[in-house]
Design an enzyme around this catalytic site. Structure first.
Site, short mmCIF file in Angstrom:
data_model
loop_
_atom_site.label_atom_id
_atom_site.label_comp_id
_atom_site.label_asym_id
_atom_site.label_seq_id
_atom_site.Cartn_x
_atom_site.Cartn_y
_atom_site.Cartn_z
N ARG A 137 -13.41 1.99 -51.69
CA ARG A 137 -13.42 2.24 -53.13
C ARG A 137 -13.87 0.97 -53.86
O ARG A 137 -13.26 -0.09 -53.68
CB ARG A 137 -12.01 2.65 -53.59
CG ARG A 137 -11.94 2.83 -55.07
CD ARG A 137 -10.57 3.20 -55.61
NE ARG A 137 -10.70 3.11 -57.06
CZ ARG A 137 -9.77 2.69 -57.89
NH1 ARG A 137 -8.58 2.34 -57.45
NH2 ARG A 137 -10.02 2.62 -59.18
N HIS A 153 -14.02 0.54 -64.41
CA HIS A 153 -12.85 -0.26 -64.05
C HIS A 153 -12.75 -1.43 -65.04
O HIS A 153 -12.87 -2.58 -64.67
CB HIS A 153 -12.94 -0.73 -62.59
CG HIS A 153 -11.61 -1.05 -61.96
ND1 HIS A 153 -11.14 -0.44 -60.81
CD2 HIS A 153 -10.62 -1.90 -62.35
CE1 HIS A 153 -9.94 -0.93 -60.51
NE2 HIS A 153 -9.61 -1.83 -61.43
N GLU A 182 -7.10 3.80 -64.34
CA GLU A 182 -5.89 3.42 -65.07
C GLU A 182 -6.06 3.44 -66.59
O GLU A 182 -6.00 2.39 -67.25
CB GLU A 182 -5.39 2.05 -64.62
CG GLU A 182 -5.01 2.01 -63.15
CD GLU A 182 -4.14 0.81 -62.79
OE1 GLU A 182 -4.02 -0.12 -63.61
OE2 GLU A 182 -3.57 0.80 -61.68
N ASN A 209 -2.68 5.60 -58.64
CA ASN A 209 -2.36 4.21 -58.31
C ASN A 209 -0.87 3.97 -58.49
O ASN A 209 -0.31 4.32 -59.54
CB ASN A 209 -3.08 3.23 -59.27
CG ASN A 209 -4.56 3.12 -58.99
OD1 ASN A 209 -5.09 3.76 -58.08
ND2 ASN A 209 -5.25 2.30 -59.78
N TYR A 222 2.56 1.17 -57.53
CA TYR A 222 3.04 -0.09 -56.97
C TYR A 222 4.56 -0.22 -56.92
O TYR A 222 5.10 -0.73 -55.95
CB TYR A 222 2.47 -1.28 -57.77
CG TYR A 222 0.99 -1.49 -57.56
CD1 TYR A 222 0.53 -2.35 -56.57
CD2 TYR A 222 0.06 -0.79 -58.31
CE1 TYR A 222 -0.83 -2.53 -56.34
CE2 TYR A 222 -1.30 -0.96 -58.10
CZ TYR A 222 -1.75 -1.83 -57.12
OH TYR A 222 -3.08 -2.00 -56.88
N GLU A 262 -4.81 3.39 -55.04
CA GLU A 262 -4.37 2.00 -54.96
C GLU A 262 -2.91 1.94 -54.60
O GLU A 262 -2.11 2.72 -55.12
CB GLU A 262 -4.51 1.25 -56.30
CG GLU A 262 -5.85 0.68 -56.59
CD GLU A 262 -5.87 -0.11 -57.90
OE1 GLU A 262 -4.88 -0.81 -58.20
OE2 GLU A 262 -6.87 0.00 -58.62
C1 NOJ Z 1 -4.45 -2.05 -60.83
C2 NOJ Z 1 -5.89 -2.29 -61.06
O1 NOJ Z 1 -6.66 -1.13 -60.96
C3 NOJ Z 1 -6.45 -3.42 -60.23
O2 NOJ Z 1 -7.63 -3.82 -60.83
C4 NOJ Z 1 -5.42 -4.52 -60.11
O3 NOJ Z 1 -5.93 -5.68 -59.55
C5 NOJ Z 1 -4.26 -4.00 -59.31
N1 NOJ Z 1 -3.70 -2.84 -59.97
C6 NOJ Z 1 -3.13 -5.00 -59.08
O4 NOJ Z 1 -2.53 -5.33 -60.27
#
Ligand code: NOJ
Length: 533
Positions: free
Chosen positions: A105, A150, A195, A337, A339, A404
């Site tokens: 990606r 992006h 995002e 995405n 985290y 992600e």
């Molecule tokens: C989200 C973003 O899409 C990416 O550009 C970023 O580096 C990562 N998360 C980590 O924060």
């Protein structure tokens, strides 16, 4: 006198009930495989890796401008050179091969192909880079997964209002049209916008990302979000009407969200706050696209708080009934995405006209959660399985591609990144649980990131890479961290083979391990062979 149990009382009760500390179900490893044809990928973004900020006629983006403004980015880092990927196609493809991913990606820099953001002038030299990259990937059997936007809006478009100006929707559609027409014969997976929450809120509310606007936090993010949703929908329709029959690919948006739990799970106010956090985060964008229109939660709260402050209408723009229809269903999969997880509680901001006030929640983290190199990112694998289940339930069981997931470090370079191996093993295992135990239709996983790169306003200090990039060496070499072997082994085994039924060839390092694990006892299910069918 009313006695209210504190959380610790519930906790102690549980310890007595369990007669000790059994390993929570959440943390028990599940052995098994992902479906055949599972998409294994890793991701980057143009501004974070390419460099070549003025090469061969590239125009300037809002990130070029933001990063060249003093004090905006940590240590005044910028993406002028970054990982020099603009000049390193072979090196990038070589490390992708080493990882054994079947997809990659990456994003297209809008101003590299359209320097002023419009189709008035097409920069062929810029296209040549993406053309060569796509061909080099395909030659190694790595499928490209391209993000159109992006975060690097052409500065020329920002000069006329950027995402606040509805004409940007048209410009984005023209740009998408051009890219589909040039690369769509070979590229079958697309992401329109990465995002949107961050673009709207971080760029136009908190102002700590380009274009760095923070003076209308109660209105501008909602206007920007509104236009981003429309831009996505227009690009999806364009593909659907003009390219799908011939190119047969999949187009979607990538939405990001934390998972949110109540700070005290026994308190209704906290449960409600956790729900609001989710509806204002993933729901802001997912609800219009997957269910139709903004959620009732967002519409009601923002309208009431706007009127209470004396405004004549809601700060959240309204979609017309035709727009609601046009936007609903503009997806071929759910790009997601993720985290981390937060703990929510109600927080009253009075009549402050701000997204935070509308959301009406504060968040904290559990102090026992492991840290990372980023203040906002705590290691909470369980949250990924929970939010995947939430997506399944809330948005009608869509096909999900995790676009992600990853973890950072900061401080001295250490290639023995055990924390990253731990992170990937635990998070990916939660994805397996979502697939095998909960029947979530998850078809792909993407590690962020292939290599250390410019982590936006925190510069190069926070490093998410599987590969370390030595930027003080003029050759900018990519060097594998330990986690490369962990991730490539999971890919090679297409999951986690059960040691009890071993030994497994796929676990062996080197070429003889270069074989798919095909252990039938491991619970893999019958799912289509390929992503696109
Ligand atoms: C989200 C973003 O899409 C990416 O550009 C970023 O580096 C990562 N998360 C980590 O924060």
């Amino acid at each position: 006198m009313v006695l209210t149990p504190k959380f610790s009382a519930h906790f102690y009760f549980q310890v007595m009930k369990d007669n000790g500390f059994p390993i929570p179900d959440d943390e028990i490893m599940l052995y098994g495989e992902f479906p055949q044809g599972f998409l294994w990928s890793t991701a980057t973004a143009a501004y974070q890796i390419e460099g070549g900020w003025r090469a061969d006629g590239k125009g300037l983006s809002i990130w070029d401008k933001f990063a060249h403004t003093p004090l905006k980015v940590f240590e005044d880092d910028n993406g002028d050179i970054a990982c020099d990927s603009y000049n390193k196609i072979d090196e990038d493809v070589a490390v992708l091969k080493q990882l054994r991913v079947n997809h990659y990606r990456f994003s297209i820099s809008w101003t590299r192909v359209l320097p002023d953001g419009t189709t008035n002038y097409i920069n062929e030299a810029g296209f040549s880079y993406y053309d060569r990259l796509v061909n080099a990937l395909l030659a190694e059997n790595i499928q490209p997964h391209i993000t159109l936007y992006h975060w690097d809006l052409p500065q020329a478009l920002q000069n006329v209002g950027g995402w606040e100006n509805e004409t940007t929707v048209e410009r984005f559609k023209d740009y998408a049209d051009l890219v589909f027409s040039r690369l769509g014969d070979r590229v079958k997976l697309w992401i329109t916008i990465n995002e949107p929450y961050n673009v709207a809120m971080v760029g136009h509310g908190y102002g700590v990302a380009a274009p760095g606007i923070s003076f209308r936090p109660g209105t501008l993010p909602y206007i920007v979000g509104h236009n981003l949703i429309k831009a996505h929908a227009e690009a999806w329709h364009l593909y659907n009407d003009k390219y799908r029959a011939k190119q047969n690919g999949m187009v979607s948006i990538t939405i990001n969200s934390d998972w949110s739990e109540p700070r005290n799970p026994y308190k209704q106010e906290d449960i409600d706050a956790a729900r609001r956090v989710i509806q204002f985060y993933i729901g802001w964008f997912a609800h219009p696209i997957f269910n139709g229109d903004y959620s009732e939660t967002m519409k009601t709260i923002i309208r009431e708080r706007s009127l209470a402050a004396g405004l004549s209408k809601s700060r959240l723009p309204e979609f017309t009934p035709e727009e609601i229809k046009r936007i609903k269903g503009t997806y071929d999969y759910f790009g997601f995405n993720h985290y981390t997880t937060v703990l929510a509680y109600p927080l009253n901001y009075g009549n402050l006209q701000h997204y935070d006030g509308d959301r009406g929640a504060g968040t904290v983290v559990d102090r026992t959660w492991l840290d990372s190199g980023s203040g906002w990112l705590k290691v909470t694998p369980f949250g990924l399985r929970r939010i995947l289940n939430f997506i399944k339930k809330e948005y009608g069981n869509p096909t999900i591609i995790i676009t992600e997931n990853g973890v950072s470090e900061r401080g001295p370079i250490d290639l023995k990144d055990y924390h990253r191996s731990y992170f990937y093993e635990k998070y990916i295992n939660q994805v397996l649980k979502a697939h095998l135990l909960d029947n979530v239709d998850v078809r792909g996983y993407t590690a962020w990131s292939l290599m250390d790169n410019l982590e936006w306003a925190t510069g190069f200090a926070e490093r998410f890479g599987l590969f370390y990039v030595n930027r003080s060496d003029p050759n900018v070499p990519r060097v594998a961290k330990e986690s490369v072997s962990l991730y490539s082994t999971i890919i090679n085994c297409n999951g986690f083979p059960d040691p009890a039924s071993g030994p497994h060839d796929c676990l062996k390092p080197g070429p003889e391990g270069n074989q798919r694990c095909s252990d039938s006892s491991s619970g893999g299910k019958n799912k289509p062979d390929t992503m696109i069918n």
